[in-house]
Enzyme design. Sequence first.
Site, PDB file in Angstrom:
ATOM      1  N   CYS A 146     -30.679  18.850 -76.130  1.00 51.10           N
ATOM      2  CA  CYS A 146     -30.313  18.490 -77.498  1.00 51.10           C
ATOM      3  C   CYS A 146     -29.187  19.436 -77.899  1.00 51.10           C
ATOM      4  CB  CYS A 146     -31.528  18.673 -78.406  1.00 51.10           C
ATOM      5  SG  CYS A 146     -31.167  18.434 -80.155  1.00 51.10           S
ATOM      6  N   CYS A 153     -23.652  15.003 -78.527  1.00 52.64           N
ATOM      7  CA  CYS A 153     -24.996  14.716 -79.013  1.00 52.64           C
ATOM      8  C   CYS A 153     -25.594  13.789 -77.971  1.00 52.64           C
ATOM      9  CB  CYS A 153     -24.945  14.025 -80.373  1.00 52.64           C
ATOM     10  SG  CYS A 153     -26.552  13.332 -80.850  1.00 52.64           S
TER      11      CYS A 153
END
Length: 281
Positions: A69, A201
Amino acid sequence: MIGVFDSGHGGLTVLRALAARMPARGFVYLGDHANAPYGERDAEDVYNLTLENIERLFRLDCRLVILACNTAAAIALRRLQRTWLADAWPGRRVLGVLVPVVEAIVRQPWHVEEPHTGEGAPSETVAVFATRRTVESRAYVGEILKRAPDVLIIQQACPGLVDAIEAGAPADELDGLVNGFVGELLAGMQGVLPDVAVLGCTHYGLAPKAFRDALPPGAALLHQPDLVAASLADYLARHPEFPADPKEPGRLEFLTTGDPSHVARVASRFYGAAAAFRAFR
Ligand code: DGL
């Protein structure tokens, strides 16, 4: 087992690349779906949630955890490595997903911190698309410019894109959102075009076509999951203290803090195959 953590589904794109590259390794995936998305949360909140989830994976006996992440890695990784990890969990390691991307852009290994300048030094224009929190952290900007000061980096936050991707929005809706963000970025660049685009992302990897179509044709799209997989394979080859378990080659577990049946329904889009999620307890 190696732990792989993301706020929600995005890290499954990374897990898929890791499992393909290292089929003998076992992985435990943990998605904090109950608290996703992280990208608009307060930085302190992201730090605390990240720590809590790393500890969950450590307690499951993962000695190595990958923060799949960007938001968690950008906000929490350096701080937890400097202030918490060695004292709280000696011998455990946490790696992120920014380092392999930075290495690819600056064209030198992470540990070489001297600026790469002079003949052959990178001087590309790099567009970074990421969550608001990752953009604000300036982690990509800081780490790249320290090593490759001639690179020009333009960041673009994409609020709402993670929610749309998690919700399984149709292609035309994603195209519309991505077009808007790319348009905003290009408008601020006053005619300079990006040579390289980073989808910073892990969720955005689910909309590569939308980015490809919206970006100028000359912009190369870096594939973060493959870069992370190559980097982890290299790390493991250099760190025999994290051996594969010969009794359970290729074991995969999928855990969520959210509702497993809902999560499993969405997960196959990210993972490319069915993923039998269980509730984390
Ligand atoms: N997938 C995460 C990332 O790579 C962010 C998603 C979220 O906002 O939770 O940044």
